[in-house]
Every structure is written in structure tokens, then in C-alpha cells.
Design a protein around this motif. Sequence first.
Motif, PDB file in Angstrom:
ATOM      1  N   SER A 151       0.829  -1.070   0.170  1.00  0.00           N
ATOM      2  CA  SER A 151      -0.133  -0.401   0.448  1.00  0.00           C
ATOM      3  C   SER A 151       1.298   1.176   0.094  1.00  0.00           C
ATOM      4  O   SER A 151       1.189   1.939  -0.812  1.00  0.00           O
ATOM      5  N   LYS A 152       1.629   1.203   0.879  1.00  0.00           N
ATOM      6  CA  LYS A 152       2.835   2.454   0.678  1.00  0.00           C
ATOM      7  C   LYS A 152       3.509   2.331  -0.181  1.00  0.00           C
ATOM      8  O   LYS A 152       4.028   3.755  -1.165  1.00  0.00           O
ATOM      9  N   ARG A 153       3.795   1.446  -0.818  1.00  0.00           N
ATOM     10  CA  ARG A 153       4.331   1.698  -2.712  1.00  0.00           C
ATOM     11  C   ARG A 153       3.481   2.566  -3.512  1.00  0.00           C
ATOM     12  O   ARG A 153       4.290   3.037  -4.409  1.00  0.00           O
ATOM     13  N   ASP A 154       2.479   1.572  -3.236  1.00  0.00           N
ATOM     14  CA  ASP A 154       1.712   2.086  -4.301  1.00  0.00           C
ATOM     15  C   ASP A 154       0.853   3.472  -3.560  1.00  0.00           C
ATOM     16  O   ASP A 154       0.842   4.837  -4.941  1.00  0.00           O
ATOM     17  N   GLU A 155       0.770   3.842  -2.847  1.00  0.00           N
ATOM     18  CA  GLU A 155       0.709   5.455  -2.604  1.00  0.00           C
ATOM     19  C   GLU A 155       1.600   6.063  -3.177  1.00  0.00           C
ATOM     20  O   GLU A 155       1.760   7.526  -3.452  1.00  0.00           O
ATOM     21  N   LEU A 156       3.267   5.583  -2.683  1.00  0.00           N
ATOM     22  CA  LEU A 156       4.355   6.350  -3.327  1.00  0.00           C
ATOM     23  C   LEU A 156       4.188   6.332  -4.506  1.00  0.00           C
ATOM     24  O   LEU A 156       4.860   7.604  -5.267  1.00  0.00           O
ATOM     25  N   VAL A 157       3.973   5.586  -5.424  1.00  0.00           N
ATOM     26  CA  VAL A 157       3.801   5.264  -6.890  1.00  0.00           C
ATOM     27  C   VAL A 157       3.501   6.943  -6.939  1.00  0.00           C
ATOM     28  O   VAL A 157       3.419   6.916  -8.670  1.00  0.00           O
ATOM     29  N   ALA A 158       2.198   7.091  -7.039  1.00  0.00           N
ATOM     30  CA  ALA A 158       1.012   7.530  -7.008  1.00  0.00           C
ATOM     31  C   ALA A 158       1.210   9.307  -7.245  1.00  0.00           C
ATOM     32  O   ALA A 158       0.568   9.432  -7.851  1.00  0.00           O
ATOM     33  N   ARG A 159       2.009   9.230  -5.732  1.00  0.00           N
ATOM     34  CA  ARG A 159       2.384  10.617  -5.228  1.00  0.00           C
ATOM     35  C   ARG A 159       3.104  11.316  -6.271  1.00  0.00           C
ATOM     36  O   ARG A 159       4.099  12.286  -6.634  1.00  0.00           O
ATOM     37  N   ALA A 160       4.109  10.354  -6.777  1.00  0.00           N
ATOM     38  CA  ALA A 160       5.686  10.497  -7.632  1.00  0.00           C
ATOM     39  C   ALA A 160       5.143  11.150  -9.118  1.00  0.00           C
ATOM     40  O   ALA A 160       5.032  11.978  -9.560  1.00  0.00           O
ATOM     41  N   LYS A 161       4.601  10.415  -9.016  1.00  0.00           N
ATOM     42  CA  LYS A 161       3.698  10.641 -10.057  1.00  0.00           C
ATOM     43  C   LYS A 161       2.461  11.697 -10.277  1.00  0.00           C
ATOM     44  O   LYS A 161       2.987  12.657 -11.354  1.00  0.00           O
ATOM     45  N   SER A 162       2.105  12.305  -9.318  1.00  0.00           N
ATOM     46  CA  SER A 162       1.381  13.528  -9.539  1.00  0.00           C
ATOM     47  C   SER A 162       2.003  14.639  -9.697  1.00  0.00           C
ATOM     48  O   SER A 162       2.167  15.816  -9.920  1.00  0.00           O
ATOM     49  N   ALA A 163       3.253  14.258  -8.009  1.00  0.00           N
ATOM     50  CA  ALA A 163       4.309  15.355  -8.521  1.00  0.00           C
ATOM     51  C   ALA A 163       5.127  15.807  -9.848  1.00  0.00           C
ATOM     52  O   ALA A 163       5.286  16.899  -9.942  1.00  0.00           O
ATOM     53  N   GLN A 164       5.988  14.527 -10.733  1.00  0.00           N
ATOM     54  CA  GLN A 164       5.535  15.176 -11.694  1.00  0.00           C
ATOM     55  C   GLN A 164       4.993  15.662 -12.781  1.00  0.00           C
ATOM     56  O   GLN A 164       5.537  16.584 -13.491  1.00  0.00           O
TER      57      GLN A 164
END
Length: 236
Positions: A151-164
Motif C-alpha cells: 500500500s505504501k509503495r502504491d501510494e508513493l508511486v501515485a504521489r511521485a506521478k502526481s508531483a511529476q
Amino acid sequence: MTKQTILGRVTQLAKANINALLDQAEDPQKMLDQLIRDYTSNISEAEQAVAATIGNLRLMEQDHSEDVAAAGEWGEKALAASRKADELRAGGAGPDADKFDNLAKVALGRQLQSEKEAKTAEPTIASQTEVVDKLKSGLDQMKAKLTELKSKRDELVARAKSAQAQNQMMDSVKNINVLDPTSEISRFEDKVRREEAKALGKQELAASSLDAQFEQLDTLGDSAEVEARLAALKTT
């Protein structure tokens, strides 16, 4: 791998603080991916070890049950032999009675041995049962931790994509600054304003020329009136 080692590893992994690990990581996503692989591998390894531990416990429990059952059977045999001896002795068959008493003693000895073996196994069974319970609990916690990791990994990937995406948008907006007079929009606006001013100038110029023509007509009219009046004077 000993049972204590398994228990120690399971407990250590189950208590791992993911947020603290993320704070220390240079690349949190790569660290989470690696943790997920490690947890998956450790869970699989631990499951096999726990299964073997449970299997050994069940064998000990079976042996204990067999010892308890054997103790009961030997007790029944001892009782049967003793009663037979009493019956023979009452009938005057002393030697035969002694024989059955001896059998009763042998049966009682076997009963005592089985009882001792059962009693000796009980502390080990209790200890192993406690270990198995802890291992099962640890495995459940590890699986819950693995779910948390994913869940943390999915959340982190989503946040990274959003920030990008936000950074890309801000970079694009930064290149088109409507308040910057050197921007393309400002230059185009200045060009439009110049064209509008030029058109206004032409309109003003055309209006001035037309007014001059009407003034010229008015002057010609006055001259014609003067000539007419002069002619009238000459005829009187």
C-alpha cells in the motif's frame, strides 16, 4: 535454521517501522520494492519452517496420545491379570495364580513406563505449542506488514506521478507568463494595439480630409454669393 532463529526473524520483520525506513532511504520506491521482495521471500521461508515446526508438534502430540492410551491399556491388562490370579488362587491353583500376578506386574511396569514417557513429553509439547502460536502470530503480522508495504509503495508511486505532473505543468506555465512583456502573448498584444492605433489614425486622417473638403465647399459658396450680389448692384 532453529526454531528460535525463525521466531526471532519473524518478530524482527513484523515489528519493522516502515516510515522510519522510508525516512532513511535515498530512493524510497526502490527500498519499498526491495522490502516487498525480502518480505515475500521471508514469509515463504518462514511458512515452510513453521509448517515443519507444527508437523513436529503434531507428531509429539500423537506420541503423547499413544503413550496415554498405552498406559490405559496396560492398566486394563494388569487388572485383568490380577483378577485372574485371584481367581486361580481361590481355586487352589497357586502356581498359575503367581504366573498371572507376574503378568500383572509386567503390565503395571509397562503402564508406568508409558505414563513417564507421556509426562516427560508434556513440557516439550507445551513449549512447542507456545512457539507455534507465536510463529503463527508473527506470520500474520508479517503478512499484514507486507500488505502495508504494498500500500505504501502504491501510494508513493501515485504521489511521485502526481508531483511529476504538477512539475511539468508548472514548467509549462512558467514559459508562458502573461505578465512578462517579453512573452509571446505580450508581444502579440502590442502588435494588435499598434494595428488598432494605426486604424484609428487613418480614421482620424480621413475625417480631417472630409472636413477640409466641406470647408472648401463652404468657401466656394460664399464667393458665389458675393459675385451674385455684385451683379445685382450693377443692374440697379
